[in-house]
Design a protein around this motif. Structure first.
Motif, mmCIF file in Angstrom:
data_model
loop_
_atom_site.group_PDB
_atom_site.id
_atom_site.type_symbol
_atom_site.label_atom_id
_atom_site.label_comp_id
_atom_site.label_asym_id
_atom_site.label_seq_id
_atom_site.Cartn_x
_atom_site.Cartn_y
_atom_site.Cartn_z
ATOM 1 N N GLY A 1 0.385 -24.215 23.928
ATOM 2 C CA GLY A 1 0.570 -23.467 23.150
ATOM 3 C C GLY A 1 1.577 -22.363 23.535
ATOM 4 N N ARG A 2 1.618 -21.959 24.830
ATOM 5 C CA ARG A 2 2.733 -21.190 25.351
ATOM 6 C C ARG A 2 4.182 -21.960 25.113
ATOM 7 N NH1 ARG A 2 1.557 -19.373 31.356
ATOM 8 N NH2 ARG A 2 -0.123 -18.806 30.258
ATOM 9 N N ARG A 3 4.418 -23.046 25.196
ATOM 10 C CA ARG A 3 5.594 -23.658 25.170
ATOM 11 C C ARG A 3 5.978 -23.754 23.597
ATOM 12 N NH1 ARG A 3 3.644 -27.905 28.290
ATOM 13 N NH2 ARG A 3 3.008 -29.143 26.719
ATOM 14 N N ASN A 4 4.877 -23.964 22.487
ATOM 15 C CA ASN A 4 5.305 -23.458 21.180
ATOM 16 C C ASN A 4 5.573 -22.338 20.939
ATOM 17 O OD1 ASN A 4 4.630 -26.316 20.966
ATOM 18 N ND2 ASN A 4 2.480 -25.909 20.160
ATOM 19 N N LYS A 5 4.899 -21.404 21.278
ATOM 20 C CA LYS A 5 5.481 -19.931 21.176
ATOM 21 C C LYS A 5 6.544 -19.511 21.529
ATOM 22 C CE LYS A 5 3.723 -15.148 21.996
ATOM 23 N NZ LYS A 5 2.634 -14.441 22.731
ATOM 24 N N GLY A 6 6.895 -19.875 22.939
ATOM 25 C CA GLY A 6 8.310 -19.967 23.462
ATOM 26 C C GLY A 6 9.338 -20.280 22.591
ATOM 27 N N TRP A 7 9.270 -21.616 22.090
ATOM 28 C CA TRP A 7 10.167 -22.072 21.328
ATOM 29 C C TRP A 7 10.530 -21.413 20.044
ATOM 30 C CZ3 TRP A 7 10.262 -23.990 16.077
ATOM 31 C CH2 TRP A 7 11.559 -24.873 16.051
ATOM 32 N N TRP A 8 9.296 -20.965 19.214
ATOM 33 C CA TRP A 8 9.486 -20.068 18.097
ATOM 34 C C TRP A 8 10.187 -18.632 18.415
ATOM 35 C CZ3 TRP A 8 9.028 -21.548 13.467
ATOM 36 C CH2 TRP A 8 8.347 -22.712 13.188
ATOM 37 N N VAL A 9 9.909 -18.051 19.605
ATOM 38 C CA VAL A 9 10.551 -16.797 19.695
ATOM 39 C C VAL A 9 12.121 -17.263 20.083
ATOM 40 C CG1 VAL A 9 10.831 -15.034 21.691
ATOM 41 C CG2 VAL A 9 8.402 -15.778 20.770
ATOM 42 N N GLY A 10 12.273 -18.279 20.715
ATOM 43 C CA GLY A 10 13.840 -18.458 21.165
ATOM 44 C C GLY A 10 14.435 -18.715 19.875
ATOM 45 N N GLY A 11 13.823 -19.710 19.106
ATOM 46 C CA GLY A 11 14.434 -20.082 17.744
ATOM 47 C C GLY A 11 14.700 -18.905 16.902
ATOM 48 N N SER A 12 13.789 -17.789 16.839
ATOM 49 C CA SER A 12 13.826 -16.449 16.085
ATOM 50 C C SER A 12 14.977 -15.575 16.519
ATOM 51 C CB SER A 12 12.605 -15.611 16.253
ATOM 52 O OG SER A 12 11.689 -16.418 15.475
ATOM 53 N N VAL A 13 15.239 -15.642 17.886
ATOM 54 C CA VAL A 13 16.358 -14.817 18.510
ATOM 55 C C VAL A 13 17.631 -15.412 18.277
ATOM 56 C CG1 VAL A 13 17.342 -13.945 20.621
ATOM 57 C CG2 VAL A 13 14.881 -13.984 20.359
ATOM 58 N N ALA A 14 17.727 -16.857 18.395
ATOM 59 C CA ALA A 14 18.974 -17.535 18.028
ATOM 60 C C ALA A 14 19.213 -17.457 16.671
ATOM 61 C CB ALA A 14 18.769 -18.912 18.278
ATOM 62 N N GLY A 15 18.175 -17.291 15.821
ATOM 63 C CA GLY A 15 18.577 -17.199 14.341
ATOM 64 C C GLY A 15 19.197 -16.062 13.867
ATOM 65 N N GLY A 16 18.566 -14.857 14.605
ATOM 66 C CA GLY A 16 19.096 -13.235 14.588
ATOM 67 C C GLY A 16 20.568 -13.291 14.957
ATOM 68 N N VAL A 17 20.648 -13.634 15.930
ATOM 69 C CA VAL A 17 22.056 -13.645 16.649
ATOM 70 C C VAL A 17 22.997 -14.486 15.854
ATOM 71 C CG1 VAL A 17 23.424 -14.136 18.567
ATOM 72 C CG2 VAL A 17 21.061 -13.281 19.215
ATOM 73 N N LEU A 18 22.752 -15.464 15.304
ATOM 74 C CA LEU A 18 23.610 -16.242 14.495
ATOM 75 C C LEU A 18 23.954 -15.704 13.122
ATOM 76 C CD1 LEU A 18 25.519 -18.780 13.908
ATOM 77 C CD2 LEU A 18 23.286 -19.831 12.945
ATOM 78 N N LEU A 19 22.858 -14.891 12.648
ATOM 79 C CA LEU A 19 23.010 -14.044 11.293
ATOM 80 C C LEU A 19 23.824 -12.909 11.453
ATOM 81 C CD1 LEU A 19 22.158 -13.913 8.290
ATOM 82 C CD2 LEU A 19 20.144 -12.789 8.999
ATOM 83 N N ALA A 20 23.660 -12.405 12.622
ATOM 84 C CA ALA A 20 24.327 -10.795 12.863
ATOM 85 C C ALA A 20 26.045 -11.449 13.170
ATOM 86 C CB ALA A 20 23.864 -10.067 13.869
ATOM 87 N N ALA A 21 26.031 -12.474 13.852
ATOM 88 C CA ALA A 21 27.308 -13.004 13.824
ATOM 89 C C ALA A 21 28.194 -13.543 12.751
ATOM 90 C CB ALA A 21 27.565 -14.234 15.000
ATOM 91 N N LEU A 22 27.583 -13.803 11.753
ATOM 92 C CA LEU A 22 27.996 -14.525 10.467
ATOM 93 C C LEU A 22 28.274 -13.283 9.590
ATOM 94 C CD1 LEU A 22 25.733 -17.468 9.689
ATOM 95 C CD2 LEU A 22 28.101 -17.541 10.491
#
Length: 319
Positions: free
Chosen positions: A240-261
Motif C-alpha cells: 500500500g505504501r509503494r502504491n501511494k508513493g507511486w501515485w504521489v510521484g505520478g501526480s507531482v510529475a504530471g503537475g510539473v509537466l503541465l506547468a512546463a507545457l
C-alpha cells in the motif's frame, strides 16, 4: 523580444529539469548476500571498541526496516575455538577442531536470525518454513570498524556444528520435516532432522527447518512487518505504501509537466506575435511613397515631386 535560439534553450532547460519517478511496484532486487554485509556492519557495532571482551555474546540492533530479525557477535581466539569449541551460541553448538582459512589470530562469529524475513531472503518454492532461518558467519576481528568485510572459510572437519531449534510450528502426525542448508555460494542442501529439532552443518551458512507443502496442511504465515527494504526500495511488504508513493510521484510529475507545457505555450505565442510585428514593420517600410523617376542622360534617377505652392518672384510684386 526573445529570439528563437533563446526560446529553444529555455525549452531544453525546462524539459531537462522535469524529475522522473520510477515505479516502486517491482519486488526488491538486492540479494541475501547484500543482507549478510549489512548485518555484519550492525553486529560489529555491538562490540565495544575499547577493550572488547573475548567469549562474550554482544546482541546488536538491526535497522528499523528489518524489525523481527536479530543479530549478535561473538569474539574468540582462534586457538581457543579450535581446542575447546563454543556451546550455546544462540542455536549453535560449535565443536572443537574448527579451522578457518585464512588463519587469523581472533575471529568474530556473527549470528543471524531472520525471523519473519526468512521467506523473503531465502525463498524455497514448494516448502513451508517451520522455523526461522538462522546463520553463522566468520570474520577477521582485526578491524572492528570494518564494513563489507569478506567472510572467512570456517569448517568443522571432525564433529559437525549442531543447530538446535527450540520452537517451530506444530505439524500433523506422519509429516517429517527436513533441514535445509544455504551456503554462501547459492547452494541448497537438505538433511534429516536429528532428535526432532536439531540440524547439523560442517561449514558456515544459513539453516532452517522446512516441510513440503503437499505433505502438510497450510499454516498461516506470521504477519510481516510492512517496512521498506534496506537500501530504499520495497522489501517484503508495504504494498500500500509503494502504491501511494507511486501515485504521489505520478501526480507531482504530471503537475510539473503541465506547468512546463503552459510556460512553453506562452513563450511560443509571444515569439510568434513578435515575429509578426517585425514583419509588419518591414512591410510598412518597404511600402513607403515612391519617388518620381526622370531620365538624365542614359540613367534614370529619382526626382522630387513638384511643390503645391508656386514660387513668386520679387519683381512680380512691383506693379
Amino acid at each position: 523580444m526573445i529570439s528563437f535560439p533563446s526560446f529553444c534553450l529555455i525549452l531544453t532547460i525546462l524539459f531537462t529539469k522535469i524529475p522522473t519517478f520510477k515505479s516502486q511496484s517491482s519486488p526488491p532486487s538486492f540479494s541475501s548476500r547484500f543482507l549478510d554485509s549489512v548485518l555484519q556492519d550492525y553486529a560489529f557495532r555491538a562490540i565495544p571498541t575499547h577493550r572488547p571482551k573475548t567469549g562474550v555474546i554482544y546482541d546488536g540492533n538491526v535497522p528499523s526496516n528489518l524489525t523481527g530479525s536479530s543479530v549478535s557477535a561473538l569474539r574468540l581466539r582462534t586457538g581457543s575455538l579450535r581446542k575447546r569449541g563454543f556451546n550455546g551460541y544462540k542455536e549453535f553448538d560449535i565443536p572443537k577442531g574448527i579451522i578457518e582459512n585464512p588463519y587469523v589470530e581472533r575471529v568474530i562469529l556473527v549470528y543471524h536470525n531472520l525471523g519473519n524475513w526468512s521467506e523473503v531472503y531465502y525463498p524455497l518454492p514448494g516448502f513451508l518454513y517451520l522455523s526461522p532461518v538462522v546463520g553463522l558467519l566468520a570474520y577477521n576481528a582485526v578491524d572492528l570498524m570494518g564494513k563489507g568485510l569478506p567472510e572467512l572459510d570456517l569448517r568443522a572437519p571432525e564433529d559437525p556444528i549442531l543447530i538446535k531449534f527450540e520452537t517451530f510450528r506444530v505439524l500433523p502426525d506422519g509429516v517429517s520435516p527436513v533441514c535445509v542448508f544455504f551456503d554462501l555460494f547459492g547452494g541448497v542442501a537438505f538433511e534429516q532432522v536429528l532428535n526432532g529439532s536439531v540440524c547439523s552443518a560442517v561449514t558456515q551458512g544459513h539453516v532452517g527447518i522446512v516441510v513440503e507443502e503437499s505433505s502438510a496442511a497450510p499454516v498461516p504465515s506470521p504477519a510481516r512487518v510492512p517496512e521498506e527494504p534496506i537500501a530504499g526500495g520495497g522489501g517484503g511488504g508495504g504494498g500500500g505504501r509503494r502504491n501511494k508513493g507511486w501515485w504521489v510521484g505520478g501526480s507531482v510529475a504530471g503537475g510539473v509537466l503541465l506547468a512546463a507545457l503552459l510556460v512553453v505555450l506562452v513563450l511560443w505565442v509571444r515569439w510568434c506575435r513578435g515575429t509578426k510585428r517585425i514583419e509588419k514593420m518591414k512591410d510598412a517600410a518597404e511600402r513607403g511613397v515612391p519617388l518620381a523617376v526622370a531620365a538624365v542622360g542614359r540613367a534614370e534617377v529619382p526626382v522630387a515631386m513638384g511643390t503645391r505652392t508656386k514660387p513668386i518672384l520679387e519683381t512680380e510684386y512691383v506693379s
